[in-house]
Each structure stands twice: as C-alpha cells, then as structure tokens.
Write a protein that holds these residues in place. Sequence first.
Motif, short mmCIF file in Angstrom:
data_model
loop_
_atom_site.label_atom_id
_atom_site.label_comp_id
_atom_site.label_asym_id
_atom_site.label_seq_id
_atom_site.Cartn_x
_atom_site.Cartn_y
_atom_site.Cartn_z
N HIS A 138 0.81 -1.21 0.00
CA HIS A 138 0.00 0.00 0.00
C HIS A 138 0.85 1.27 0.00
CE1 HIS A 138 -3.29 -2.74 0.77
NE2 HIS A 138 -2.62 -3.20 1.80
N THR A 139 2.15 1.13 0.33
CA THR A 139 3.00 2.32 0.44
C THR A 139 4.23 2.28 -0.45
OG1 THR A 139 4.26 1.42 2.31
CG2 THR A 139 2.27 2.72 2.83
N VAL A 140 4.49 1.17 -1.14
CA VAL A 140 5.68 1.07 -1.98
C VAL A 140 5.60 2.12 -3.10
CG1 VAL A 140 4.72 -0.74 -3.47
CG2 VAL A 140 7.19 -0.49 -3.25
N GLU A 141 6.73 2.75 -3.37
CA GLU A 141 6.79 3.75 -4.44
C GLU A 141 7.94 3.41 -5.37
OE1 GLU A 141 6.67 7.82 -3.22
OE2 GLU A 141 5.32 7.36 -1.58
N PRO A 142 7.72 3.46 -6.68
CA PRO A 142 6.42 3.66 -7.30
C PRO A 142 5.51 2.48 -7.02
CG PRO A 142 8.04 3.09 -8.96
CD PRO A 142 8.79 3.24 -7.68
N ALA A 143 4.23 2.70 -7.17
CA ALA A 143 3.23 1.67 -6.85
C ALA A 143 3.52 0.38 -7.62
CB ALA A 143 1.83 2.18 -7.19
N ALA A 144 3.35 -0.74 -6.95
CA ALA A 144 3.55 -2.05 -7.56
C ALA A 144 2.28 -2.50 -8.26
CB ALA A 144 3.94 -3.06 -6.50
N ILE A 145 2.43 -3.11 -9.42
CA ILE A 145 1.27 -3.60 -10.16
C ILE A 145 1.20 -5.13 -10.15
CG2 ILE A 145 1.04 -1.59 -11.63
CD1 ILE A 145 2.50 -3.19 -13.82
N ALA A 146 2.26 -5.79 -9.68
CA ALA A 146 2.27 -7.26 -9.65
C ALA A 146 1.35 -7.77 -8.55
CB ALA A 146 3.69 -7.76 -9.41
N THR A 147 0.86 -8.98 -8.75
CA THR A 147 0.04 -9.62 -7.73
C THR A 147 0.86 -10.70 -7.04
OG1 THR A 147 -0.80 -11.22 -9.33
CG2 THR A 147 -2.09 -9.21 -9.01
N ALA A 148 0.41 -11.15 -5.90
CA ALA A 148 1.10 -12.21 -5.16
C ALA A 148 1.13 -13.49 -5.99
CB ALA A 148 0.40 -12.46 -3.82
N GLY A 149 2.12 -14.30 -5.73
CA GLY A 149 2.24 -15.57 -6.43
C GLY A 149 2.99 -15.48 -7.74
N CYS A 150 3.52 -14.30 -8.07
CA CYS A 150 4.24 -14.12 -9.33
C CYS A 150 5.67 -14.61 -9.26
CB CYS A 150 4.24 -12.64 -9.73
SG CYS A 150 2.61 -12.02 -10.14
N GLY A 151 6.18 -14.89 -8.08
CA GLY A 151 7.55 -15.34 -7.92
C GLY A 151 7.66 -16.31 -6.76
N GLU A 152 8.87 -16.75 -6.49
CA GLU A 152 9.10 -17.72 -5.43
C GLU A 152 10.34 -17.36 -4.62
OE1 GLU A 152 7.57 -21.74 -7.76
OE2 GLU A 152 9.65 -21.61 -7.13
N LEU A 153 10.32 -17.71 -3.35
CA LEU A 153 11.53 -17.80 -2.55
C LEU A 153 11.87 -19.28 -2.53
CD1 LEU A 153 10.88 -15.59 0.62
CD2 LEU A 153 12.24 -15.04 -1.40
N ALA A 154 13.08 -19.62 -2.92
CA ALA A 154 13.46 -21.03 -2.98
C ALA A 154 14.48 -21.35 -1.89
CB ALA A 154 14.04 -21.35 -4.36
N PHE A 155 14.28 -22.48 -1.24
CA PHE A 155 15.14 -22.95 -0.16
C PHE A 155 15.75 -24.28 -0.59
CE2 PHE A 155 11.73 -20.43 1.54
CZ PHE A 155 12.25 -19.71 2.61
N ALA A 156 17.02 -24.29 -0.96
CA ALA A 156 17.69 -25.53 -1.33
C ALA A 156 18.13 -26.26 -0.06
CB ALA A 156 18.90 -25.24 -2.20
N VAL A 157 17.84 -27.55 0.01
CA VAL A 157 18.23 -28.37 1.15
C VAL A 157 19.02 -29.58 0.63
CG1 VAL A 157 16.29 -27.61 2.58
CG2 VAL A 157 16.04 -29.65 1.16
N ALA A 158 19.62 -30.31 1.55
CA ALA A 158 20.58 -31.35 1.17
C ALA A 158 19.98 -32.68 0.75
CB ALA A 158 21.56 -31.57 2.33
N SER A 159 18.73 -32.96 1.11
CA SER A 159 18.21 -34.31 0.83
C SER A 159 16.69 -34.32 0.70
CB SER A 159 18.61 -35.28 1.95
OG SER A 159 17.92 -34.96 3.14
N ASN A 160 16.20 -35.40 0.10
CA ASN A 160 14.75 -35.59 0.00
C ASN A 160 14.13 -35.70 1.38
OD1 ASN A 160 15.36 -35.70 -2.70
ND2 ASN A 160 14.51 -37.74 -3.05
N ASP A 161 14.84 -36.33 2.32
CA ASP A 161 14.33 -36.44 3.69
C ASP A 161 14.12 -35.06 4.31
OD1 ASP A 161 14.26 -39.21 3.59
OD2 ASP A 161 16.20 -39.46 4.60
N MET A 162 15.02 -34.11 4.01
CA MET A 162 14.86 -32.75 4.54
C MET A 162 13.65 -32.07 3.90
SD MET A 162 18.75 -31.36 5.00
CE MET A 162 18.23 -29.85 5.80
N VAL A 163 13.42 -32.32 2.62
CA VAL A 163 12.23 -31.78 1.95
C VAL A 163 10.99 -32.29 2.67
CG1 VAL A 163 10.84 -31.80 -0.17
CG2 VAL A 163 13.33 -31.50 -0.31
N ASN A 164 10.93 -33.60 2.91
CA ASN A 164 9.76 -34.19 3.59
C ASN A 164 9.60 -33.65 5.00
OD1 ASN A 164 8.95 -35.78 1.40
ND2 ASN A 164 10.32 -37.44 1.98
N ALA A 165 10.71 -33.49 5.72
CA ALA A 165 10.64 -32.97 7.09
C ALA A 165 10.14 -31.53 7.11
CB ALA A 165 12.01 -33.07 7.76
#
Length: 123
Positions: A53-80
């Motif tokens: 509501h206060t970012v300048e210049p005003a943002a026109i993008a909507t949520a869900g347009c990008g990702e924060l990605a977290f790389a982990v060491a194993s499939n077990d860590m993904v499941n955990a």
Amino acid sequence: MTDPNFIILYVNSPANSTVFYEDLLGKKPIEESPTFAMFALGSGVMLGLWSKHTVEPAAIATAGCGELAFAVASNDMVNAMHADWSGRGLTTLQAPTDMDFGYTFVALDPDGHRLRVFAPSAR
C-alpha cells in the motif's frame, strides 16, 4: 556487474508478515517499521517485506508471481520441512514430488508468495 543481494516482497501487512517470517526463519528482523521489515539471511541476502500500500512507485504485480526457494541437502529434509510447515498451517500448493531439477514442494505465505523447498537432483 553486481549480483542481487536483496529480495523484497510486497505484503498486505508488514506486521503480520513479520510474525510469519520470524517463525518460519527462526530469526528476528534487523529493521522494522509500520510499512517495512528486513531480515538478514545466513547467505548474506536480505529479505525485505514492504507494504504493498505504500511502496513507491506503486507495484502492479500480484502475489504468487515469484518464489523464494530454499535448497536443502536431501529428499528427507524436503519431507521434514513439508511436515513442519504443514503443521504450522501453511497452505501447500504442491505436495512433495520429483521434478526434473530435484525433489520439491511449494507452500504459500500469508500473501500468496510461493515458498519452494527442494533437494537438487544429482547431476
């Protein structure tokens, strides 16, 4: 050229998003105001949460347009992490699955930003 070292997400409520990310990341913001909060991540990257509501210049993008990605060491860590985040009440957009780049799942933050956890495939 300089590499990017700051990620900014536009959020509805910086106060609510700060509480969410404090819990998710296990750390307090290093800066906080009514319209902005900033976290210092272990990688050296900064994560900013700025009021849409206060970012300048005003943002026109909507949520869900990008990702924060977290790389982990194993499939077990993904499941955990999937089990942990599901237990915290995060909405899962994609259950743990194999993809061409690795084993992954996607959850959503309160503003609909994608949070991807993945264990890269061995190449």
